[in-house]
Write a protein that holds these residues in place. Structure first.
Motif, PDB file in Angstrom:
ATOM      1  N   PHE A  42       5.270  -2.000  -5.224  1.00 42.54           N
ATOM      2  CA  PHE A  42       4.248  -1.552  -6.165  1.00 42.54           C
ATOM      3  C   PHE A  42       4.886  -1.197  -7.512  1.00 42.54           C
ATOM      4  CE2 PHE A  42       1.658   1.756  -8.127  1.00 42.54           C
ATOM      5  CZ  PHE A  42       0.400   1.174  -8.112  1.00 42.54           C
TER       6      PHE A  42
ATOM      7  N   SER B 216       6.439  -0.642   0.432  1.00 41.10           N
ATOM      8  CA  SER B 216       5.269  -0.863  -0.418  1.00 41.10           C
ATOM      9  C   SER B 216       5.390  -0.110  -1.739  1.00 41.10           C
ATOM     10  CB  SER B 216       3.997  -0.423   0.306  1.00 41.10           C
ATOM     11  OG  SER B 216       3.703  -1.285   1.372  1.00 41.10           O
TER      12      SER B 216
ATOM     13  N   ASP C  17      -9.858  -3.879   0.443  1.00 38.23           N
ATOM     14  CA  ASP C  17      -8.952  -2.781   0.758  1.00 38.23           C
ATOM     15  C   ASP C  17      -8.634  -1.998  -0.518  1.00 38.23           C
ATOM     16  OD1 ASP C  17      -6.906  -1.515   2.631  1.00 38.23           O
ATOM     17  OD2 ASP C  17      -5.629  -2.233   0.996  1.00 38.23           O
TER      18      ASP C  17
ATOM     19  N   CYS D  18       0.862  -1.178   0.000  1.00 38.18           N
ATOM     20  CA  CYS D  18       0.000   0.000   0.000  1.00 38.18           C
ATOM     21  C   CYS D  18       0.900   1.229   0.000  1.00 38.18           C
ATOM     22  CB  CYS D  18      -0.910  -0.025   1.217  1.00 38.18           C
ATOM     23  SG  CYS D  18      -2.213   1.197   1.134  1.00 38.18           S
ATOM     24  N   VAL D  19       0.942   1.942  -1.103  1.00 39.89           N
ATOM     25  CA  VAL D  19       1.889   3.055  -1.259  1.00 39.89           C
ATOM     26  C   VAL D  19       1.663   4.166  -0.239  1.00 39.89           C
ATOM     27  CG1 VAL D  19       2.339   2.585  -3.681  1.00 39.89           C
ATOM     28  CG2 VAL D  19       0.506   4.146  -3.068  1.00 39.89           C
TER      29      VAL D  19
ATOM     30  N   ARG E 262       1.272   3.589   2.864  1.00 41.42           N
ATOM     31  CA  ARG E 262       1.674   3.080   4.171  1.00 41.42           C
ATOM     32  C   ARG E 262       3.175   3.162   4.430  1.00 41.42           C
ATOM     33  NH1 ARG E 262      -0.978  -2.065   4.458  1.00 41.42           N
ATOM     34  NH2 ARG E 262       0.702  -2.811   3.149  1.00 41.42           N
TER      35      ARG E 262
ATOM     36  N   CYS F 272      -5.966  -0.714  -1.532  1.00 46.22           N
ATOM     37  CA  CYS F 272      -4.678  -1.095  -2.128  1.00 46.22           C
ATOM     38  C   CYS F 272      -4.816  -2.365  -2.965  1.00 46.22           C
ATOM     39  CB  CYS F 272      -3.622  -1.257  -1.040  1.00 46.22           C
ATOM     40  SG  CYS F 272      -3.366   0.281  -0.119  1.00 46.22           S
ATOM     41  N   SER F 273      -5.601  -3.319  -2.493  1.00 46.58           N
ATOM     42  CA  SER F 273      -5.869  -4.537  -3.265  1.00 46.58           C
ATOM     43  C   SER F 273      -6.627  -4.196  -4.545  1.00 46.58           C
ATOM     44  CB  SER F 273      -6.691  -5.531  -2.445  1.00 46.58           C
ATOM     45  OG  SER F 273      -5.996  -5.949  -1.308  1.00 46.58           O
TER      46      SER F 273
ATOM     47  N   ARG G 147      -6.671  -1.357  -6.118  1.00 49.02           N
ATOM     48  CA  ARG G 147      -5.804  -0.598  -7.034  1.00 49.02           C
ATOM     49  C   ARG G 147      -4.894  -1.535  -7.836  1.00 49.02           C
ATOM     50  NH1 ARG G 147      -1.539   4.180  -5.450  1.00 49.02           N
ATOM     51  NH2 ARG G 147      -1.095   4.805  -7.576  1.00 49.02           N
ATOM     52  N   LEU G 148      -4.329  -2.530  -7.161  1.00 48.35           N
ATOM     53  CA  LEU G 148      -3.492  -3.507  -7.868  1.00 48.35           C
ATOM     54  C   LEU G 148      -4.311  -4.312  -8.872  1.00 48.35           C
ATOM     55  CD1 LEU G 148      -1.148  -4.791  -5.034  1.00 48.35           C
ATOM     56  CD2 LEU G 148      -0.477  -3.531  -7.080  1.00 48.35           C
TER      57      LEU G 148
END
Length: 124
Positions: free
Chosen positions: A32, A28, A56, A21-22, A24, A58-59, A61-62
């Motif tokens: 990423f 990360s 989440d 998670c960028v 965090r 971040c999940s 976004r990926l």
């Protein structure tokens, strides 16, 4: 199939404790960006996280970038034919490597494994 993986021929598995998670931490951001480079090189990338919250941001976004994000409990290493599903694996962090190195070696003995030494506190 995700657009960024349509022409993929190489499949890479990345196992980490959490989803990067960028927002965090800098580790990360590094992972990423590494995943983005792999996608740009037309790898099909699966990120298996030990601690996963699929909803989440971040999940998600990926996923939007083209990374398949799953929990390690969902991980299948070989198909019905017994052939390994991945060409290459990366284990991020010492604790992950300790838990998963032997599993990967038994399931896919020919597959190269990269040990990402992020957060290796012994060398600081």
């Amino acid at each position: 199939m995700l657009p960024s993986t349509r022409l993929s021929t190489l499949r890479m598995l990345v196992i980490d404790a959490t989803v990067p998670c960028v927002m965090r931490d800098s580790g990360s951001v590094r992972l990423f960006n590494f995943l983005r480079i792999l996608l740009g090189r037309r790898y099909h990338v699966t990120l298996a996280a030990i601690d996963l919250d699929p909803d989440d941001i971040c999940s998600l976004r990926l996923n939007m970038l083209g990374v398949r994000v799953i929990s390690t409990s969902e991980l299948e290493l070989s198909s019905v034919s017994g052939v390994c599903d991945y060409n290459l694996a990366m284990l991020s962090r010492r604790s992950v490597a300790e838990s998963w190195m032997q599993v990967l070696r038994l399931a896919c003995p020919e597959m190269p494994i990269i040990f990402d030494t992020v957060d290796l506190h012994l060398l600081r």
